[in-house]
Design a protein around this motif. Sequence first.
Motif, PDB file in Angstrom:
ATOM      1  N   PRO A  96       0.815  -1.248   0.100  1.00 56.67           N
ATOM      2  CA  PRO A  96      -0.018  -0.005   0.096  1.00 56.67           C
ATOM      3  C   PRO A  96       0.875   1.310   0.144  1.00 56.67           C
ATOM      4  CG  PRO A  96      -0.831  -1.549   1.612  1.00 56.67           C
ATOM      5  CD  PRO A  96       0.517  -2.163   1.026  1.00 56.67           C
ATOM      6  N   ALA A  97       0.323   2.239  -0.593  1.00 51.89           N
ATOM      7  CA  ALA A  97       1.085   3.657  -0.700  1.00 51.89           C
ATOM      8  C   ALA A  97       1.635   4.087   0.620  1.00 51.89           C
ATOM      9  CB  ALA A  97       0.451   4.615  -1.576  1.00 51.89           C
ATOM     10  N   HIS A  98       0.780   4.169   1.486  1.00 51.42           N
ATOM     11  CA  HIS A  98       1.244   4.534   2.939  1.00 51.42           C
ATOM     12  C   HIS A  98       2.491   3.766   3.483  1.00 51.42           C
ATOM     13  CE1 HIS A  98      -1.546   1.408   4.444  1.00 51.42           C
ATOM     14  NE2 HIS A  98      -0.713   1.488   5.401  1.00 51.42           N
ATOM     15  N   GLN A  99       2.389   2.490   3.157  1.00 46.57           N
ATOM     16  CA  GLN A  99       3.634   1.901   3.714  1.00 46.57           C
ATOM     17  C   GLN A  99       4.822   2.251   2.967  1.00 46.57           C
ATOM     18  OE1 GLN A  99       2.824  -2.451   4.111  1.00 46.57           O
ATOM     19  NE2 GLN A  99       1.367  -2.010   5.755  1.00 46.57           N
ATOM     20  N   VAL A 100       4.695   2.325   1.414  1.00 46.34           N
ATOM     21  CA  VAL A 100       5.571   2.763   0.602  1.00 46.34           C
ATOM     22  C   VAL A 100       6.422   3.982   1.348  1.00 46.34           C
ATOM     23  CG1 VAL A 100       6.482   3.410  -1.709  1.00 46.34           C
ATOM     24  CG2 VAL A 100       4.867   1.681  -1.346  1.00 46.34           C
ATOM     25  N   GLU A 101       5.462   4.749   1.602  1.00 50.22           N
ATOM     26  CA  GLU A 101       6.052   6.174   2.146  1.00 50.22           C
ATOM     27  C   GLU A 101       6.820   6.100   3.549  1.00 50.22           C
ATOM     28  OE1 GLU A 101       4.215  10.392   4.044  1.00 50.22           O
ATOM     29  OE2 GLU A 101       2.917   9.046   2.803  1.00 50.22           O
ATOM     30  N   TYR A 102       6.276   5.260   4.310  1.00 53.92           N
ATOM     31  CA  TYR A 102       6.888   4.776   5.621  1.00 53.92           C
ATOM     32  C   TYR A 102       8.392   4.201   5.140  1.00 53.92           C
ATOM     33  CZ  TYR A 102       8.150   2.543   9.968  1.00 53.92           C
ATOM     34  OH  TYR A 102       8.820   2.308  11.048  1.00 53.92           O
ATOM     35  N   ILE A 114      12.268   1.844 -10.155  1.00 56.22           N
ATOM     36  CA  ILE A 114      10.736   1.575 -10.175  1.00 56.22           C
ATOM     37  C   ILE A 114      10.354   0.741 -11.562  1.00 56.22           C
ATOM     38  CG2 ILE A 114       9.867   3.942 -11.018  1.00 56.22           C
ATOM     39  CD1 ILE A 114       7.592   3.581  -8.798  1.00 56.22           C
ATOM     40  N   SER A 115       9.325  -0.212 -11.578  1.00 55.66           N
ATOM     41  CA  SER A 115       9.130  -0.856 -12.665  1.00 55.66           C
ATOM     42  C   SER A 115       8.343  -0.118 -13.955  1.00 55.66           C
ATOM     43  CB  SER A 115       8.530  -2.388 -12.438  1.00 55.66           C
ATOM     44  OG  SER A 115       7.343  -1.897 -11.911  1.00 55.66           O
ATOM     45  N   THR A 116       7.383   0.173 -13.552  1.00 54.48           N
ATOM     46  CA  THR A 116       6.350   0.825 -14.575  1.00 54.48           C
ATOM     47  C   THR A 116       5.762   2.183 -14.425  1.00 54.48           C
ATOM     48  OG1 THR A 116       4.494  -0.374 -13.686  1.00 54.48           O
ATOM     49  CG2 THR A 116       5.736  -1.778 -15.364  1.00 54.48           C
ATOM     50  N   ALA A 117       5.140   2.714 -15.357  1.00 54.76           N
ATOM     51  CA  ALA A 117       4.314   3.842 -15.261  1.00 54.76           C
ATOM     52  C   ALA A 117       3.251   3.852 -14.409  1.00 54.76           C
ATOM     53  CB  ALA A 117       4.059   4.638 -16.745  1.00 54.76           C
ATOM     54  N   ARG A 118       2.704   2.457 -14.520  1.00 56.55           N
ATOM     55  CA  ARG A 118       1.309   2.202 -13.491  1.00 56.55           C
ATOM     56  C   ARG A 118       2.010   1.930 -12.239  1.00 56.55           C
ATOM     57  NH1 ARG A 118      -0.101  -3.073 -11.946  1.00 56.55           N
ATOM     58  NH2 ARG A 118      -2.163  -3.031 -11.523  1.00 56.55           N
ATOM     59  N   GLN A 119       3.113   1.654 -11.797  1.00 57.70           N
ATOM     60  CA  GLN A 119       3.527   1.469 -10.571  1.00 57.70           C
ATOM     61  C   GLN A 119       3.589   2.995 -10.013  1.00 57.70           C
ATOM     62  OE1 GLN A 119       3.625  -0.139  -7.811  1.00 57.70           O
ATOM     63  NE2 GLN A 119       3.995  -2.279  -8.274  1.00 57.70           N
ATOM     64  N   MET A 120       4.358   3.926 -10.977  1.00 58.83           N
ATOM     65  CA  MET A 120       4.493   5.169 -10.423  1.00 58.83           C
ATOM     66  C   MET A 120       3.174   6.069 -10.026  1.00 58.83           C
ATOM     67  SD  MET A 120       7.797   6.498 -13.053  1.00 58.83           S
ATOM     68  CE  MET A 120       7.804   8.130 -12.095  1.00 58.83           C
ATOM     69  N   LYS A 121       2.081   5.732 -11.042  1.00 57.66           N
ATOM     70  CA  LYS A 121       1.083   6.384 -10.652  1.00 57.66           C
ATOM     71  C   LYS A 121       0.430   5.736  -9.544  1.00 57.66           C
ATOM     72  CE  LYS A 121      -3.553   7.082 -13.103  1.00 57.66           C
ATOM     73  NZ  LYS A 121      -4.477   6.793 -14.322  1.00 57.66           N
ATOM     74  N   ARG A 122       0.315   4.502  -9.356  1.00 57.41           N
ATOM     75  CA  ARG A 122      -0.117   3.873  -8.038  1.00 57.41           C
ATOM     76  C   ARG A 122       0.495   4.401  -6.961  1.00 57.41           C
ATOM     77  NH1 ARG A 122       0.567  -0.252  -4.186  1.00 57.41           N
ATOM     78  NH2 ARG A 122       2.634  -0.575  -4.889  1.00 57.41           N
ATOM     79  N   VAL A 123       1.747   4.887  -6.835  1.00 56.83           N
ATOM     80  CA  VAL A 123       2.371   5.373  -5.476  1.00 56.83           C
ATOM     81  C   VAL A 123       2.587   7.006  -5.443  1.00 56.83           C
ATOM     82  CG1 VAL A 123       3.121   3.161  -4.624  1.00 56.83           C
ATOM     83  CG2 VAL A 123       4.925   4.782  -6.044  1.00 56.83           C
ATOM     84  N   ASP A 124       1.960   7.658  -6.717  1.00 54.98           N
ATOM     85  CA  ASP A 124       2.304   9.122  -6.901  1.00 54.98           C
ATOM     86  C   ASP A 124       2.168   9.844  -5.519  1.00 54.98           C
ATOM     87  OD1 ASP A 124       2.875  11.098  -8.949  1.00 54.98           O
ATOM     88  OD2 ASP A 124       0.810  11.611  -8.238  1.00 54.98           O
TER      89      ASP A 124
END
Length: 606
Positions: A96-102, A114-124
């Motif tokens: 989840p994005a909040h855990q990525v931030e942590y 980072i792998s894809t544009a989709r991943q970048m958008k997911r954790v934007d």
Amino acid sequence: MNDTTPKTLVELLKTAVSARPQKDVLRFKQDKQWTSISAENLLERVRNVALGLYDFGIRKGDCVAMLAESGPLWSISDYAILSNGAVNVPIYPTQPAHQVEYILRESAPKLLLISTARQMKRVDEALKKFPDLHIVPFQPATGNIENVIPFSTLEENGARLHAERPELYDLISSDIQPSDLASIIYTSGTTGEPKGAMLTHSNIAYNATAAGAFLEIEPDGFMLSFLPLSHIFERMVLYLCLHRGVQINYAGGIETVAADMLEVHPTLMSTVPRLLEKVYARMQKNASDKGGLSKRIFDWSLTVARRLGHIYSSGERVPPLLEFQRDIADHLVFEKLRTALGGRIRRMVSGGAALPVDIALVFSGAGVPVLQGYGLTETSPVIAVNTLAHNRIGSVGRHLAGLEVKIAEDGEILTRGPHVFQGYFNKPEETALAFTDEPEADKRWFKTGDIGRLDKDGFLFITDRKKDLIKTSAGKYVAPQMIEGLLCQSEFVEQAVIVGDKRKYVSALIVPDFERLRAWAKEQGIEQKDKTDLVAERRVSDMIKGEVNRLTRELADYEKVKRIALLPNEFSIDGGELTPTLKVRRRVVEEKYGSLIESLYSGGGE
């Protein structure tokens, strides 16, 4: 292990390449065609990416985070980070994005791959909190994004630097010491915030080489990899494969595994029980759909497989009559199962969760040895594993050579040795709690948090997670994972969570396998409805309760499931009920379904 055994992961890479420079070590699908990377080409690409990172400013001890799906670029980047003496901080692609931030905030990486544009958008939203963080996407980025360095540019810069300074890669990569930190891996945790387990080069290199020797992995085999490399289990297995001369084939994803097996014909796979449960359920469904004689032959063959599994597990000789029955069952059923798995599987190593005994017996008896192992992120990860020569079904095998295991007075499994991590990043109090209190640091035992026992032959049996044990109001301890494993053997059960702590009896929250359930409902003349209506249908709940009773009839009375509730939606990572490694967050489940659980204990009851 002898003195020539690699002590660092960079040394492991270099020795593997020098032993087989022309061998195709990695294979992956590109434009629907399998593409190979030879050992010497792998090292060349690792060198170029490593020097690209060096050119950017990455130095020994720096953290580099990686948020990406598994594939060749994950492994190339991993070796490149390690070659700089830097620390790989892998992040699950489903985190989840909040855990990525942590994780980004705590580990403070200099760079994020980072792998894809989709991943970048997911954790934007998380990435916006780190405006100075440089990002390296594997694929070309779209849009106007600051601080982005294309992966191809990183690799090209490294190739240019190598042309200018051909000695530089060997200079920086030879400076890696066994005690250097290799990775901070954030444990998903069933409670609380993630904790970063610090693993050294020697921790992981020991585990890869010791596990490969212990399992007696043959060279020139073929591995199909589909589990996430952000988890230490699959990542260690790939180091093991490189070291042992086993070709690594990356699956396109969990959805392509069945097709990939038919193309790769793997000899080795690491897996999790859920995949095997799905294969088993599919076998049952196909037999049920055919009905009649085919169903009776299938059921008889499974009985033969279970008997064979028990005999193989105990090391006894197969009686002549059972040998004859095996030949018939093999021709009619077992051969089809092996073909579906690619036709030449020598071993499947299962980890992550408890493997249901019945599934292990059936697969083993059908000629597909499933070897259950055990470990944690903090132990790099393998502590114990079964082998082809000694596969005691129901156990997680014997511990690896060079490490120690013992059972504490309260039943907790303790271990110490070269596999045990260095502690939790920036969490000295949690680190102290993870070990026994010994006057000498090197004498401390790591506390696994699991309850288990050792039999007279040294095989380890896991009972449950220490903190997951349920204590009924009558004072009886119940191991929920064991019961959940039994329930998931039903073709109608997709997921199950046992509840009942401080209650009079045990109950279960069950997510049905709706594909199988709808087929059954149609046979019963039940009008096809949506999932919510289907789980509310009394005939459905009665049928599944019958399945529960059948599968748990051998349990003690206090362990038997008295009541069930059917859920229309799966437990998921996004929903918060599962960790990225698919372990149940029991506290979240109990909070989310509190009212429903309460209803299972209201109105009298047993």
